[in-house]
Design a protein around this motif. Structure first.
Motif, PDB file in Angstrom:
ATOM      1  N   TRP A  41       0.840  -1.215   0.000  1.00 37.81           N
ATOM      2  CA  TRP A  41       0.000   0.000   0.000  1.00 37.81           C
ATOM      3  C   TRP A  41       0.865   1.253   0.000  1.00 37.81           C
ATOM      4  O   TRP A  41       0.540   2.244  -0.644  1.00 37.81           O
ATOM      5  CB  TRP A  41      -0.948   0.002   1.209  1.00 37.81           C
ATOM      6  CG  TRP A  41      -0.293   0.383   2.516  1.00 37.81           C
ATOM      7  CD1 TRP A  41       0.328  -0.449   3.390  1.00 37.81           C
ATOM      8  CD2 TRP A  41      -0.206   1.700   3.082  1.00 37.81           C
ATOM      9  NE1 TRP A  41       0.808   0.248   4.466  1.00 37.81           N
ATOM     10  CE2 TRP A  41       0.484   1.582   4.311  1.00 37.81           C
ATOM     11  CE3 TRP A  41      -0.647   2.965   2.674  1.00 37.81           C
ATOM     12  CZ2 TRP A  41       0.771   2.665   5.132  1.00 37.81           C
ATOM     13  CZ3 TRP A  41      -0.376   4.056   3.502  1.00 37.81           C
ATOM     14  CH2 TRP A  41       0.323   3.898   4.710  1.00 37.81           C
ATOM     15  N   LEU A  42       1.987   1.158   0.700  1.00 40.26           N
ATOM     16  CA  LEU A  42       2.867   2.314   0.820  1.00 40.26           C
ATOM     17  C   LEU A  42       3.472   2.654  -0.542  1.00 40.26           C
ATOM     18  O   LEU A  42       3.558   3.823  -0.937  1.00 40.26           O
ATOM     19  CB  LEU A  42       3.972   1.976   1.831  1.00 40.26           C
ATOM     20  CG  LEU A  42       4.533   3.095   2.685  1.00 40.26           C
ATOM     21  CD1 LEU A  42       3.436   3.861   3.395  1.00 40.26           C
ATOM     22  CD2 LEU A  42       5.507   2.526   3.715  1.00 40.26           C
ATOM     23  N   ALA A  43       3.850   1.609  -1.263  1.00 37.58           N
ATOM     24  CA  ALA A  43       4.426   1.810  -2.596  1.00 37.58           C
ATOM     25  C   ALA A  43       3.407   2.491  -3.512  1.00 37.58           C
ATOM     26  O   ALA A  43       3.749   3.363  -4.318  1.00 37.58           O
ATOM     27  CB  ALA A  43       4.863   0.470  -3.172  1.00 37.58           C
ATOM     28  N   GLN A  44       2.150   2.110  -3.369  1.00 40.14           N
ATOM     29  CA  GLN A  44       1.110   2.724  -4.213  1.00 40.14           C
ATOM     30  C   GLN A  44       0.896   4.194  -3.854  1.00 40.14           C
ATOM     31  O   GLN A  44       0.780   5.059  -4.729  1.00 40.14           O
ATOM     32  CB  GLN A  44      -0.194   1.942  -4.080  1.00 40.14           C
ATOM     33  CG  GLN A  44      -0.108   0.546  -4.694  1.00 40.14           C
ATOM     34  CD  GLN A  44      -1.400  -0.242  -4.525  1.00 40.14           C
ATOM     35  OE1 GLN A  44      -2.467   0.328  -4.351  1.00 40.14           O
ATOM     36  NE2 GLN A  44      -1.285  -1.561  -4.583  1.00 40.14           N
ATOM     37  N   ALA A 249      -7.324  -1.495  -1.906  1.00 42.60           N
ATOM     38  CA  ALA A 249      -8.494  -0.687  -1.552  1.00 42.60           C
ATOM     39  C   ALA A 249      -8.086   0.417  -0.575  1.00 42.60           C
ATOM     40  O   ALA A 249      -8.552   1.561  -0.675  1.00 42.60           O
ATOM     41  CB  ALA A 249      -9.575  -1.573  -0.930  1.00 42.60           C
ATOM     42  N   PHE A 250      -7.216   0.059   0.333  1.00 40.89           N
ATOM     43  CA  PHE A 250      -6.793   1.045   1.334  1.00 40.89           C
ATOM     44  C   PHE A 250      -6.014   2.179   0.668  1.00 40.89           C
ATOM     45  O   PHE A 250      -6.254   3.361   0.936  1.00 40.89           O
ATOM     46  CB  PHE A 250      -5.944   0.368   2.418  1.00 40.89           C
ATOM     47  CG  PHE A 250      -5.454   1.321   3.470  1.00 40.89           C
ATOM     48  CD1 PHE A 250      -6.312   1.780   4.460  1.00 40.89           C
ATOM     49  CD2 PHE A 250      -4.147   1.779   3.458  1.00 40.89           C
ATOM     50  CE1 PHE A 250      -5.876   2.683   5.424  1.00 40.89           C
ATOM     51  CE2 PHE A 250      -3.699   2.676   4.417  1.00 40.89           C
ATOM     52  CZ  PHE A 250      -4.564   3.133   5.404  1.00 40.89           C
ATOM     53  N   ALA A 251      -5.114   1.823  -0.240  1.00 40.30           N
ATOM     54  CA  ALA A 251      -4.318   2.852  -0.921  1.00 40.30           C
ATOM     55  C   ALA A 251      -5.225   3.769  -1.748  1.00 40.30           C
ATOM     56  O   ALA A 251      -5.049   4.992  -1.762  1.00 40.30           O
ATOM     57  CB  ALA A 251      -3.265   2.196  -1.814  1.00 40.30           C
ATOM     58  N   LEU A 255      -5.506   7.733  -1.242  1.00 42.67           N
ATOM     59  CA  LEU A 255      -5.200   8.635  -2.359  1.00 42.67           C
ATOM     60  C   LEU A 255      -6.411   9.508  -2.680  1.00 42.67           C
ATOM     61  O   LEU A 255      -6.285  10.714  -2.933  1.00 42.67           O
ATOM     62  CB  LEU A 255      -4.766   7.832  -3.590  1.00 42.67           C
ATOM     63  CG  LEU A 255      -3.363   7.221  -3.493  1.00 42.67           C
ATOM     64  CD1 LEU A 255      -3.116   6.262  -4.654  1.00 42.67           C
ATOM     65  CD2 LEU A 255      -2.302   8.328  -3.481  1.00 42.67           C
ATOM     66  N   GLY A 256      -7.587   8.902  -2.647  1.00 44.39           N
ATOM     67  CA  GLY A 256      -8.801   9.661  -2.928  1.00 44.39           C
ATOM     68  C   GLY A 256      -9.001  10.781  -1.921  1.00 44.39           C
ATOM     69  O   GLY A 256      -9.331  11.916  -2.276  1.00 44.39           O
ATOM     70  N   PHE A 257      -8.742  10.469  -0.670  1.00 44.97           N
ATOM     71  CA  PHE A 257      -8.964  11.461   0.385  1.00 44.97           C
ATOM     72  C   PHE A 257      -7.904  12.559   0.346  1.00 44.97           C
ATOM     73  O   PHE A 257      -8.211  13.746   0.515  1.00 44.97           O
ATOM     74  CB  PHE A 257      -8.949  10.770   1.746  1.00 44.97           C
ATOM     75  CG  PHE A 257      -8.976  11.749   2.888  1.00 44.97           C
ATOM     76  CD1 PHE A 257     -10.127  12.482   3.166  1.00 44.97           C
ATOM     77  CD2 PHE A 257      -7.850  11.953   3.675  1.00 44.97           C
ATOM     78  CE1 PHE A 257     -10.148  13.397   4.210  1.00 44.97           C
ATOM     79  CE2 PHE A 257      -7.858  12.870   4.719  1.00 44.97           C
ATOM     80  CZ  PHE A 257      -9.023  13.588   4.990  1.00 44.97           C
TER      81      PHE A 257
END
Lengths: 264, 376
Positions: A41-44, A249-251, A255-257
């Protein structure tokens, strides 16, 4: 872009830090399990933000801080980290005790941070349930209680799939000791925090796993109620580790927020 | 060698199969199994046995404290000391001991120990312990502070006893703006201090530096010798000579007219080694309570948990002594030869060992064993 590791000296403590990505700075604070490094997730998220992921003092490969007594000490320390690392006014994301730390930082100095993401943070006392006593269980027992379903965790093998080396056991013990130092009593919460959360007008995203057996979802409702500009997103089929259990999904959610690269 | 009588004041008044349903008898076994009527009778019985041990000639009466466990319902070692201070005449009262890290008011503890010493006519031996993890959970004291609190609590108690008040104490864990206890021990400068050991080399060194009496509990002889070496290392650092009077040892022991009777009575000690020590690691050793050195030493000191040993193995390993007075004298002499200790602490009642058996053992110890052992 490949992440790099640095040791940043703050107040005489060497803080081991993962740094990588591009864009506005995002400070990421890990939970009691320690800094898992450059996970999926961090990479994304790092494709659009410059991620700074320090290891808390007393954890992992960071220096000792036996003088610390509570999460408020850690919060002051990471506000110092923001200054020392020259992050300006970063977004701030914290998970579990890192989320609690982030919330405390926001109450102390809301102007020091931009947007706030709290992922299953401890810090508030549940009104009906209880926060799992993580020190009462062995690490293997705890792992099974922390995630909803190991089979659905994409990085399970990389993170937990083999027996830990002696050095890794030492780090895990150290992490647990420092977590105990910071959160033992009152256990995993600050009775005063709810009174000062309303100061935090920063846009805030709260993320929780529906099946979190460590910190009940009701704590997410409490955070949402006390924070004037917060929304709560609950992920289904997810336990206490949303970034690990549902990294993609978390990433996307984060990103959206945070608005992608709008501030670049 | 001096002999001390000790009972953990057990509350083994429930069906064992009920206890077996829980991960441990400590912390988790519900107190709905606590039988108030039987407890009331047991306390009176246990105190009677202590008083008889005083009359029978034991050099000391050892008492201890635990919480949230049927293995020991002596939940206030200073309360018991106060009772025995008044109801016994001669024997030393060995508190082994007060659990310093979980104490929030060392000044009150200094006062209470002083009062017991005054009432008893100066018979208190004041043991200080770090406690097992169970008491850390019970008191909700942070285990990572265990050693720091042990040492600071100790330092403040000593200062209460040795330096004139009023004074102020602003430490790491304890803060008192006005310390001036109007109760000081009869013994000057203060009651002798005793420290038990099971696994921590640091504690042995610490006790050695200060010249406190150091007592390993229920460890193999070779481990006790190793701990005594750490003790001597601490003593050497400050140029102190170690004598037998600085060293003690604790074992379980019972005697009877016949070997068969003694062996039967000794079986009650197995409960103390097995079921009452059964627990997940975190209960006895929560994170941060032991240093890395202590953890490593504990693994070596207990290559096999006492809980996994049969009665015969516990007898063979000298953890339990059960025999006629002559046999018991022989075993105690061996402890003295092997370890060179001046004090032997006898856990002399356990589990469901009944009152007549306990009293008879005390009587025989007094009549035959104590006089013989005194000459060792």
């Amino acid at each position: 872009m490949r992440p790099r590791e640095e040791t940043i000296s703050i107040g005489g403590i060497g803080v081991h830090t993962w740094i990588g990505g591009q864009g506005d700075p995002l400070l990421v604070l890990h939970g009691a399990g320690g800094n898992r490094g450059w996970t999926r997730w961090l990479a994304q998220v790092a494709e659009r933000f410059t991620v700074w992921a320090p290891t808390h003092p007393g954890f992992g490969r960071s220096g000792d801080a036996d003088w610390m007594d509570g999460i408020d000490d850690l919060a002051r320390f990471h506000l110092w980290f923001i200054d020392a690392a020259g992050l300006g006014r970063p977004h701030l994301l914290g998970h579990s005790i890192g989320g609690w730390t982030a919330a405390e930082m926001a109450t102390m100095s809301p102007g020091s941070i931009a947007r706030l993401v709290l992922v299953a943070p401890v810090g508030l006392k549940p009104e009906t349930g209880e926060i799992l006593d993580v020190f009462y269980y062995s690490p293997p027992q705890l792992l099974t209680m922390t995630v909803h379903d190991p089979k659905t965790v994409p990085e399970w093998d990389e993170l937990y799939g083999r027996a830990p080396t002696p050095a890794e056991i030492e780090i895990a013990t150290r992490n647990r000791e420092m977590a105990a130092r910071l959160t033992w009593k009152p256990y995993m919460h600050n009775p005063r925090l709810a009174h000062v959360l309303p100061r935090v007008a920063n846009p805030t995203l709260i993320v929780w796993g529906r099946e979190d057996r460590v910190v009940p979802v009701e704590c997410g409702e409490q955070y949402r109620r006390h924070l004037p500009n917060a929304r709560l997103t609950v992920l289904e089929r997810c336990g206490h580790l949303p970034p690990i259990e549902h990294p993609d999904a978390f990433a996307r959610l984060v990103l959206g927020f945070l608005g992608g690269d709008t501030r670049r | 060698m001096k002999l001390y009588y000790f009972s953990e004041m057990p509350h083994h008044e429930f069906p064992d199969e009920e206890g077996d349903k829980y991960p441990s008898l400590r912390l988790e076994f519900p107190n709905r199994f606590f039988d108030r009527e039987k407890a009331a009778a047991n306390y009176r019985r246990y105190l009677t046995e202590y008083e008889f041990a005083d009359q029978a000639g034991f050099d000391g009466l050892m008492i201890n404290e635990h919480h949230s466990t049927p293995s020991c319902v002596n939940v206030g070692v200073n309360m018991t000391a106060a009772v025995l201070a008044r109801t016994t005449r001669r024997a030393k009262i060995l508190l082994l001991g007060n659990i310093l890290p979980i104490e929030d008011n060392p000044v009150r503890m200094a006062e209470q120990l002083a009062m017991a010493d005054l009432i008893s006519g100066g018979r208190v031996l004041s043991g200080f312990v770090r406690g097992v993890g169970v008491e850390t959970w019970w008191s909700n004291t942070n285990p990572v502070h265990n050693r720091e609190r042990f040492e600071e609590c100790h330092d403040l108690i000593l200062k209460c006893w040795t330096e004139p008040g009023p004074f102020r104490w602003e430490g790491r864990h304890y803060h008192f703006r006005h310390v001036n206890p109007w109760c000081l021990p009869l013994q000057k400068p203060h009651p002798p201090i005793w420290i038990p050991g099971t696994a921590s080399p640091e504690t042995a060194v610490w006790a050695g530096r200060r010249g406190y009496t150091y007592v390993p509990f229920l460890v193999p002889f070779e481990i006790a010798r190793e701990l005594f070496d750490y003790y001597r290392q601490g003593a050497a650092e400050v140029g102190r000579t170690v004598t037998a009077d600085n060293l003690g040892f604790l074992i379980c022991a019972v005697t009877a007219e016949t070997k068969a009777k003694a062996i039967e009575a000794g079986r009650h000690f197995v409960w103390r080694m097995g079921p009452t020590l059964r627990a997940p690691t975190e209960y006895f050793a929560p994170v941060g309570m032991r240093s890395r050195a202590g953890t490593q030493f504990a693994l070596r000191a207990r290559p096999r948990s006492l809980a996994t040993m049969s009665y015969q193995e516990l007898l063979d390993g000298q953890f339990i002594v059960a025999g006629t007075p002559d046999e018991v004298i022989d075993r105690f002499a061996r402890v003295q030869r092997e370890l060179g200790v001046g004090h032997l602490l006898l856990e002399a009642q356990e589990s469901r060992m009944d009152h007549p058996t306990t009293m008879r053992s005390i009587e025989l110890m007094g009549a035959k064993v104590i006089p013989a052992v005194a000459a060792l």
